[in-house]
Design a protein around this motif. Structure first.
Motif, PDB file in Angstrom:
ATOM      1  N   LEU A 107       0.840  -1.208   0.000  1.00  0.00           N
ATOM      2  CA  LEU A 107       0.000   0.000   0.000  1.00  0.00           C
ATOM      3  C   LEU A 107       0.874   1.256   0.000  1.00  0.00           C
ATOM      4  N   ASN A 112      -0.618   4.687  -1.164  1.00  0.00           N
ATOM      5  CA  ASN A 112      -1.846   4.747  -0.372  1.00  0.00           C
ATOM      6  C   ASN A 112      -1.474   4.736   1.115  1.00  0.00           C
ATOM      7  N   THR A 114      -2.600   6.567   3.735  1.00  0.00           N
ATOM      8  CA  THR A 114      -3.663   6.640   4.751  1.00  0.00           C
ATOM      9  C   THR A 114      -4.241   5.253   5.047  1.00  0.00           C
ATOM     10  N   GLN A 115      -4.473   4.470   4.031  1.00  0.00           N
ATOM     11  CA  GLN A 115      -4.968   3.107   4.246  1.00  0.00           C
ATOM     12  C   GLN A 115      -3.891   2.258   4.925  1.00  0.00           C
ATOM     13  N   THR A 118      -3.978   3.061   8.591  1.00  0.00           N
ATOM     14  CA  THR A 118      -5.148   2.429   9.203  1.00  0.00           C
ATOM     15  C   THR A 118      -4.861   0.947   9.501  1.00  0.00           C
ATOM     16  N   GLN A 119      -4.254   0.275   8.550  1.00  0.00           N
ATOM     17  CA  GLN A 119      -3.939  -1.144   8.752  1.00  0.00           C
ATOM     18  C   GLN A 119      -2.803  -1.324   9.774  1.00  0.00           C
ATOM     19  N   SER A 143       4.928   5.610   6.296  1.00  0.00           N
ATOM     20  CA  SER A 143       3.505   5.943   6.074  1.00  0.00           C
ATOM     21  C   SER A 143       3.176   7.369   6.521  1.00  0.00           C
TER      22      SER A 143
END
Length: 144
Positions: A107, A112, A114-115, A118-119, A143
């Motif tokens: 990701l 990506n 933000t995702q 979150t993970q 991230s």
């Protein structure tokens, strides 16, 4: 001639007694032989039984020793099996964590972030190995 007719029943009576006596001697002879052979067989059977009991006792002792040995081996194998199951479970968890970290890396690589963050928040860091924690820290920095 009158005297010979008077002796005739006595001769028949004596002959019958003699024949009965011979038959009784023959029956007694065969009865005695039968009793002797039965007693010999009984003695042989008693000796055979004690020999068989001795053999069965030895065989029973060997089987008891083999049973104890197999029980010990079974216990060792059960313990080894439990250890391998726990190790397998630990390796499965470790593999799952690597898969999650790889997905997060992909990701971040795809942009990506933000995702990926979150993970990263969903990962329980106490279950991670030292190498996974280092990789986790790198992914957290990337991230941001």
């Amino acid at each position: 001639m009158a005297g010979s007719k008077g002796n005739r029943p006595l001769m028949i009576y004596t002959s019958l007694i003699f024949i009965v006596a011979i038959i009784m001697v023959i029956i007694a002879y065969f009865g005695q032989k039968h009793l002797e052979s039965a007693q010999i067989q009984q003695n042989e059977t008693a000796t055979g039984i004690s020999e068989r009991a001795s053999l069965l006792s030895d065989e029973n002792r060997l089987l008891m020793e083999m049973n104890q040995k197999l029980n010990n081996e079974n216990t060792e194998l059960s313990e080894s099996n439990e250890f391998l199951k726990s190790e397998n479970e630990m390796l499965y968890k470790e593999n799952e964590n690597f898969k999650k970290l790889h997905e997060i890396y992909m990701l971040i690589y795809d942009g990506n972030k933000t995702q990926a963050r979150t993970q990263l928040e969903n990962i329980y860091t106490e279950d991670l190995t030292m190498e996974q924690k280092e990789f986790y820290d790198v992914l957290v920095k990337r991230s941001e």
